[in-house]
Write a protein that holds these residues in place. Structure first.
Motif, PDB file in Angstrom:
ATOM      1  N   GLU A   1       0.803  -1.170  -0.006  1.00  0.00           N
ATOM      2  CA  GLU A   1       0.115  -0.135   0.070  1.00  0.00           C
ATOM      3  C   GLU A   1       0.850   1.242   0.178  1.00  0.00           C
ATOM      4  N   ALA A   2       2.325   1.241   0.681  1.00  0.00           N
ATOM      5  CA  ALA A   2       2.815   2.341   0.681  1.00  0.00           C
ATOM      6  C   ALA A   2       3.460   2.929  -0.718  1.00  0.00           C
ATOM      7  N   ILE A   3       3.604   1.646  -1.466  1.00  0.00           N
ATOM      8  CA  ILE A   3       4.033   1.860  -3.155  1.00  0.00           C
ATOM      9  C   ILE A   3       3.048   2.508  -3.726  1.00  0.00           C
ATOM     10  N   LEU A   4       1.802   2.098  -3.343  1.00  0.00           N
ATOM     11  CA  LEU A   4       0.543   2.657  -4.291  1.00  0.00           C
ATOM     12  C   LEU A   4       0.505   4.066  -3.923  1.00  0.00           C
ATOM     13  N   LYS A   5       0.624   4.416  -2.476  1.00  0.00           N
ATOM     14  CA  LYS A   5       0.288   5.781  -1.860  1.00  0.00           C
ATOM     15  C   LYS A   5       1.442   6.907  -2.291  1.00  0.00           C
ATOM     16  N   GLU A   6       2.633   5.996  -2.928  1.00  0.00           N
ATOM     17  CA  GLU A   6       3.761   7.153  -3.208  1.00  0.00           C
ATOM     18  C   GLU A   6       3.900   7.303  -4.963  1.00  0.00           C
ATOM     19  N   ALA A   7       3.388   6.247  -5.673  1.00  0.00           N
ATOM     20  CA  ALA A   7       3.313   6.330  -6.922  1.00  0.00           C
ATOM     21  C   ALA A   7       2.562   7.268  -7.371  1.00  0.00           C
ATOM     22  N   LYS A   8       3.001   7.915  -8.695  1.00  0.00           N
ATOM     23  CA  LYS A   8       1.998   9.242  -9.355  1.00  0.00           C
ATOM     24  C   LYS A   8       1.255   8.763 -10.255  1.00  0.00           C
ATOM     25  N   PHE A   9       1.225   7.543 -10.943  1.00  0.00           N
ATOM     26  CA  PHE A   9       0.524   7.126 -11.840  1.00  0.00           C
ATOM     27  C   PHE A   9       0.602   5.716 -11.933  1.00  0.00           C
ATOM     28  N   ILE A  10      -0.582   5.196 -12.427  1.00  0.00           N
ATOM     29  CA  ILE A  10      -0.629   3.591 -12.645  1.00  0.00           C
ATOM     30  C   ILE A  10      -0.672   3.371 -14.145  1.00  0.00           C
ATOM     31  N   ARG A  11      -0.474   2.105 -14.404  1.00  0.00           N
ATOM     32  CA  ARG A  11      -0.836   1.793 -15.863  1.00  0.00           C
ATOM     33  C   ARG A  11      -1.877   0.749 -15.666  1.00  0.00           C
ATOM     34  N   LEU A  12      -3.098   1.025 -16.374  1.00  0.00           N
ATOM     35  CA  LEU A  12      -4.314   0.146 -16.393  1.00  0.00           C
ATOM     36  C   LEU A  12      -4.302  -0.551 -17.562  1.00  0.00           C
TER      37      LEU A  12
ATOM     38  N   LYS B   1     -12.940  -6.718 -15.911  1.00  0.00           N
ATOM     39  CA  LYS B   1     -11.703  -7.013 -15.444  1.00  0.00           C
ATOM     40  C   LYS B   1     -10.592  -6.407 -15.995  1.00  0.00           C
ATOM     41  N   VAL B   2      -9.939  -5.658 -15.068  1.00  0.00           N
ATOM     42  CA  VAL B   2      -8.593  -4.936 -15.373  1.00  0.00           C
ATOM     43  C   VAL B   2      -7.513  -5.519 -14.468  1.00  0.00           C
ATOM     44  N   CYS B   3      -6.248  -4.864 -15.040  1.00  0.00           N
ATOM     45  CA  CYS B   3      -5.039  -5.401 -14.419  1.00  0.00           C
ATOM     46  C   CYS B   3      -4.355  -3.960 -14.212  1.00  0.00           C
ATOM     47  N   PHE B   4      -3.418  -3.668 -13.048  1.00  0.00           N
ATOM     48  CA  PHE B   4      -2.874  -2.598 -13.025  1.00  0.00           C
ATOM     49  C   PHE B   4      -1.514  -2.808 -12.696  1.00  0.00           C
ATOM     50  N   GLU B   5      -0.456  -1.699 -12.821  1.00  0.00           N
ATOM     51  CA  GLU B   5       0.581  -1.773 -12.458  1.00  0.00           C
ATOM     52  C   GLU B   5       1.286  -0.430 -12.042  1.00  0.00           C
ATOM     53  N   ALA B   6       1.915  -0.041 -10.832  1.00  0.00           N
ATOM     54  CA  ALA B   6       2.545   1.175 -10.404  1.00  0.00           C
ATOM     55  C   ALA B   6       3.942   0.688  -9.736  1.00  0.00           C
ATOM     56  N   ASP B   7       4.908   1.932  -9.961  1.00  0.00           N
ATOM     57  CA  ASP B   7       6.315   1.564  -9.599  1.00  0.00           C
ATOM     58  C   ASP B   7       6.583   2.918  -9.132  1.00  0.00           C
ATOM     59  N   ILE B   8       7.727   2.649  -8.259  1.00  0.00           N
ATOM     60  CA  ILE B   8       8.479   3.778  -7.638  1.00  0.00           C
ATOM     61  C   ILE B   8       9.812   3.492  -7.792  1.00  0.00           C
ATOM     62  N   GLU B   9      10.719   4.668  -7.498  1.00  0.00           N
ATOM     63  CA  GLU B   9      12.157   4.549  -7.082  1.00  0.00           C
ATOM     64  C   GLU B   9      12.871   3.757  -8.162  1.00  0.00           C
ATOM     65  N   THR B  10      12.373   4.032  -9.557  1.00  0.00           N
ATOM     66  CA  THR B  10      12.923   3.321 -10.593  1.00  0.00           C
ATOM     67  C   THR B  10      14.094   4.010 -10.938  1.00  0.00           C
ATOM     68  N   GLU B  11      15.244   3.254 -11.258  1.00  0.00           N
ATOM     69  CA  GLU B  11      16.612   3.884 -11.704  1.00  0.00           C
ATOM     70  C   GLU B  11      17.097   2.742 -12.567  1.00  0.00           C
ATOM     71  N   VAL B  12      17.901   3.236 -13.773  1.00  0.00           N
ATOM     72  CA  VAL B  12      18.646   2.290 -14.534  1.00  0.00           C
ATOM     73  C   VAL B  12      20.012   2.064 -13.799  1.00  0.00           C
ATOM     74  N   MET B  13      20.414   1.120 -13.673  1.00  0.00           N
ATOM     75  CA  MET B  13      21.933   0.824 -13.042  1.00  0.00           C
ATOM     76  C   MET B  13      22.533   0.349 -14.150  1.00  0.00           C
ATOM     77  N   PRO B  14      23.479   1.337 -14.744  1.00  0.00           N
ATOM     78  CA  PRO B  14      24.322   0.885 -15.897  1.00  0.00           C
ATOM     79  C   PRO B  14      25.477   0.351 -15.466  1.00  0.00           C
ATOM     80  N   SER B  15      26.117  -0.584 -16.353  1.00  0.00           N
ATOM     81  CA  SER B  15      27.279  -1.495 -16.088  1.00  0.00           C
ATOM     82  C   SER B  15      28.435  -1.069 -17.339  1.00  0.00           C
TER      83      SER B  15
END
Length: 154
Positions: free
Chosen positions: A14-25, A68-82
């Motif tokens: 729930e903390a992730i959902l509350k912090e996320a700015k957008f969802i993908r539905l 019927k729907v499916c949703f996704e939300a994410d936070i703190e995303t960052e590319v980690m290069p190598s």
């Protein structure tokens, strides 16, 4: 950095959902069997997601045929290069869930949904909503049936 792991604690999810700015539905049109996904602003409260938008359009048409729907939300995303391109990775925390969407008709419930949305983006109560505008906007409520969380890189 850690490895990918399942987040099982409901409060963390729930903390992730509350912090996320957008969802993908995501939807599926039963007539064409075509998938459809759209990013949206949202609000979350009491195991439900609230959305708002035009009362006409593709997402409304599909919901009327298949709730019927499916949703996704994410936070703190960052590319980690190598130095090795095959070892690039992405750090994230995310939630994926599914549920049933309904178009809210009751004016009081529409206002509640709009309030939850407004609070998600930092507005504080009390709110005054113009009755004419409330009538013209579509409010969608998703009753969440299941959601899981994952994280990588923490």
């Amino acid at each position: 950095m850690g490895s990918q792991k399942l987040i099982q604690d409901q409060q963390q999810i729930e903390a992730i959902l509350k912090e996320a700015k957008f969802i993908r539905l995501a939807f599926s049109d039963p007539e064409t069997n075509d998938p459809y996904i759209v990013p949206l602003s949202f609000g979350y409260k009491d195991n439900a997601i609230y959305l708002h938008g035009s009362p006409k359009g593709k997402k409304i048409d599909i919901i009327r045929k298949n709730s019927k729907v499916c949703f996704e939300a994410d936070i703190e995303t960052e590319v980690m290069p190598s130095d090795d391109p095959c070892k690039y990775n992405v750090r994230y925390r995310s939630v994926i869930g599914k549920g049933k969407a309904q178009i809210v008709e009751d004016p009081g419930e529409k206002i509640e949904g709009l309030t939850v949305l407004s609070e998600h983006y930092g507005k504080k109560r009390p709110f005054e909503f113009d009755e004419k505008k409330v009538k013209k906007v579509a409010v969608i409520k998703i009753k969440i049936e299941k959601m899981t969380g994952k994280e990588y890189g923490f």
